[in-house]
Design a protein around this motif. Structure first.
Motif, PDB file in Angstrom:
ATOM      1  N   TRP A 208      27.229  35.870  -2.490  1.00 29.03           N
ATOM      2  CA  TRP A 208      27.205  37.158  -3.177  1.00 29.03           C
ATOM      3  C   TRP A 208      25.860  37.843  -2.983  1.00 29.03           C
ATOM      4  N   PHE A 209      24.778  37.062  -3.119  1.00 31.42           N
ATOM      5  CA  PHE A 209      23.456  37.666  -3.011  1.00 31.42           C
ATOM      6  C   PHE A 209      23.199  38.208  -1.603  1.00 31.42           C
ATOM      7  N   GLU A 210      23.694  37.512  -0.595  1.00 27.70           N
ATOM      8  CA  GLU A 210      23.512  38.001   0.769  1.00 27.70           C
ATOM      9  C   GLU A 210      24.209  39.352   0.969  1.00 27.70           C
ATOM     10  N   LYS A 211      25.315  39.577   0.268  1.00 27.97           N
ATOM     11  CA  LYS A 211      25.992  40.878   0.338  1.00 27.97           C
ATOM     12  C   LYS A 211      25.210  41.960  -0.415  1.00 27.97           C
ATOM     13  N   ILE A 212      24.599  41.561  -1.515  1.00 27.03           N
ATOM     14  CA  ILE A 212      23.881  42.506  -2.361  1.00 27.03           C
ATOM     15  C   ILE A 212      22.521  42.879  -1.781  1.00 27.03           C
ATOM     16  N   LYS A 213      21.848  41.920  -1.198  1.00 27.61           N
ATOM     17  CA  LYS A 213      20.446  42.068  -0.811  1.00 27.61           C
ATOM     18  C   LYS A 213      20.143  43.330  -0.005  1.00 27.61           C
ATOM     19  N   PRO A 214      20.967  43.711   1.011  1.00 28.01           N
ATOM     20  CA  PRO A 214      20.635  44.911   1.789  1.00 28.01           C
ATOM     21  C   PRO A 214      20.620  46.203   0.964  1.00 28.01           C
ATOM     22  N   HIS A 215      21.295  46.198  -0.192  1.00 31.23           N
ATOM     23  CA  HIS A 215      21.387  47.389  -1.028  1.00 31.23           C
ATOM     24  C   HIS A 215      20.273  47.464  -2.078  1.00 31.23           C
ATOM     25  N   LEU A 216      19.471  46.412  -2.190  1.00 30.41           N
ATOM     26  CA  LEU A 216      18.437  46.358  -3.219  1.00 30.41           C
ATOM     27  C   LEU A 216      17.099  46.846  -2.677  1.00 30.41           C
ATOM     28  N   LYS A 217      16.337  47.503  -3.526  1.00 33.24           N
ATOM     29  CA  LYS A 217      14.996  47.964  -3.164  1.00 33.24           C
ATOM     30  C   LYS A 217      13.996  46.922  -3.671  1.00 33.24           C
ATOM     31  N   ILE A 218      13.742  45.925  -2.836  1.00 33.45           N
ATOM     32  CA  ILE A 218      12.880  44.812  -3.222  1.00 33.45           C
ATOM     33  C   ILE A 218      11.416  45.204  -3.066  1.00 33.45           C
ATOM     34  N   ALA A 219      10.671  45.126  -4.165  1.00 32.12           N
ATOM     35  CA  ALA A 219       9.260  45.492  -4.156  1.00 32.12           C
ATOM     36  C   ALA A 219       8.361  44.297  -3.857  1.00 32.12           C
ATOM     37  N   LYS A 220       8.813  43.108  -4.267  1.00 29.99           N
ATOM     38  CA  LYS A 220       7.987  41.916  -4.096  1.00 29.99           C
ATOM     39  C   LYS A 220       8.883  40.684  -4.075  1.00 29.99           C
ATOM     40  N   GLU A 221       8.515  39.726  -3.230  1.00 31.48           N
ATOM     41  CA  GLU A 221       9.230  38.459  -3.190  1.00 31.48           C
ATOM     42  C   GLU A 221       8.228  37.315  -3.312  1.00 31.48           C
ATOM     43  N   THR A 222       8.523  36.357  -4.215  1.00 31.31           N
ATOM     44  CA  THR A 222       7.716  35.149  -4.330  1.00 31.31           C
ATOM     45  C   THR A 222       8.615  33.957  -4.050  1.00 31.31           C
ATOM     46  N   ASP A 223       8.082  32.763  -4.163  1.00 27.47           N
ATOM     47  CA  ASP A 223       8.913  31.582  -3.924  1.00 27.47           C
ATOM     48  C   ASP A 223       9.903  31.341  -5.058  1.00 27.47           C
ATOM     49  N   LYS A 224       9.749  32.083  -6.193  1.00 28.92           N
ATOM     50  CA  LYS A 224      10.620  31.864  -7.340  1.00 28.92           C
ATOM     51  C   LYS A 224      11.546  33.036  -7.666  1.00 28.92           C
ATOM     52  N   TYR A 225      11.159  34.269  -7.277  1.00 32.91           N
ATOM     53  CA  TYR A 225      11.969  35.415  -7.700  1.00 32.91           C
ATOM     54  C   TYR A 225      11.768  36.607  -6.779  1.00 32.91           C
ATOM     55  N   TYR A 226      12.691  37.587  -6.939  1.00 33.50           N
ATOM     56  CA  TYR A 226      12.563  38.902  -6.328  1.00 33.50           C
ATOM     57  C   TYR A 226      12.255  39.912  -7.440  1.00 33.50           C
ATOM     58  N   LEU A 227      11.252  40.749  -7.220  1.00 32.58           N
ATOM     59  CA  LEU A 227      10.963  41.858  -8.127  1.00 32.58           C
ATOM     60  C   LEU A 227      11.512  43.123  -7.477  1.00 32.58           C
ATOM     61  N   ILE A 228      12.374  43.838  -8.206  1.00 36.30           N
ATOM     62  CA  ILE A 228      13.190  44.887  -7.603  1.00 36.30           C
ATOM     63  C   ILE A 228      13.081  46.184  -8.405  1.00 36.30           C
ATOM     64  N   HIS A 229      13.173  47.328  -7.708  1.00 35.37           N
ATOM     65  CA  HIS A 229      13.333  48.603  -8.393  1.00 35.37           C
ATOM     66  C   HIS A 229      14.732  48.609  -9.023  1.00 35.37           C
ATOM     67  N   CYS A 230      14.782  48.762 -10.337  1.00 41.43           N
ATOM     68  CA  CYS A 230      16.021  48.560 -11.088  1.00 41.43           C
ATOM     69  C   CYS A 230      17.158  49.452 -10.578  1.00 41.43           C
TER      70      CYS A 230
END
Length: 273
Positions: A208-230
């Motif tokens: 599911w996440f692989e389908k969603i990921k291209p549509h998300l505006k990811i601002a930052k990625e760490t080894d634990k989480y993605y920080l995204i424009h809501c």
């Protein structure tokens, strides 16, 4: 012996420390209702590492308990500093437990959100994960919570998690073989022994996440989480949406009408552009 019946009535770091000091491995979780079921999502990555690695008090205190509304302990491993293993009987059907409780040694019991029961034990022999169901039915009646077939521990959500309540406030009873007790109970109920399946396969969340990921505006990625424009509060100039990599739990940091954060399970339906 271990007595969890007198824990504080809140999910907090102090309650977690109390559990830790009794010898348990304790994990923060989020409870998510799906229909008439509750799914328990661990809020830390790689929680099953504690099947072979000891948990430290520093780790417990650093977990994000502010996001948690539940806590779980690990079954199938030894109580820290003791020779006893931790095990549980998890009854999904409350009526089944009432019918056979005379066959089970008296121990600590709690009621679950769906009207079932958790019975916790200390075991001389390591408990093995197994479930029991009626012939021709898919849903299980009860299960033993212990080591899975691949040797990993199993989570058991406990009070004071949201909607859990103590029914029998006793210290955990010591039994020799919890699986033998479960087999006797299953025979009385006329149940079949079946392999315990994962409640919600991680691989499906990954897809599911692989389908969603291209549509998300990811601002930052760490080894634990993605920080995204809501995606729910555009343009969200200061990124305020987090997706945790270990659980794919998504948290919207914009307060809702009750002043609380909103928690989502990663879903293509909910998050696609």
């Amino acid at each position: 012996m271990a007595d969890i019946s007198k824990l504080p009535k809140e999910v907090s770091v102090s309650t977690a420390v109390d559990l830790y000091n009794m010898g348990f491995v304790v994990i923060p979780i989020k409870l998510i209702k799906e229909g008439d079921k509750w799914r328990k999502v661990p809020l830390i990555k790689g929680w099953d590492q504690y099947g072979t690695k000891d948990q430290s008090i520093t780790e417990v205190m650093q977990f994000n308990w502010d996001l948690a509304d539940g806590m779980a302990i690990l079954t199938g491993i030894k109580l820290r500093g003791k020779e006893y293993y931790i095990g549980a009987l998890d009854f999904d059907e409350g009526k089944a437990y009432e019918k056979v409780k005379h066959l089970i040694p008296e121990t600590y019991v709690e009621r679950t959100p769906r009207g079932g029961y958790h019975l916790l034990f200390l075991c001389e022999e390591p408990p093995k994960l197994i479930s029991f169901r009626r012939e021709g039915q898919r849903g299980e009646v009860f299960a033993v919570l212990g080591l899975s077939p691949n040797g990993k521990p199993k989570l058991c959500t406990i009070y004071p998690s949201k909607h859990y309540e103590v029914v029998v406030p006793k210290p955990l009873a010591v039994v020799k073989n919890l699986n033998a007790i479960a087999s006797r109970v299953a025979h009385e109920l006329g149940l079949l022994e079946v392999e315990k399946k994962e409640e919600f396969p991680r691989r499906l969340l990954e897809l599911w996440f692989e389908k969603i990921k291209p549509h998300l505006k990811i601002a930052k990625e760490t080894d634990k989480y993605y920080l995204i424009h809501c995606p729910f509060h555009p343009p969200d100039e200061h990124p305020s949406f987090i997706i945790y990599k270990d659980s794919f739990l998504a948290v919207d940091l914009h307060p809702n009408d009750k002043g609380l954060w909103t928690v989502y399970t990663v879903s293509y339906t909910h998050l696609r552009a």
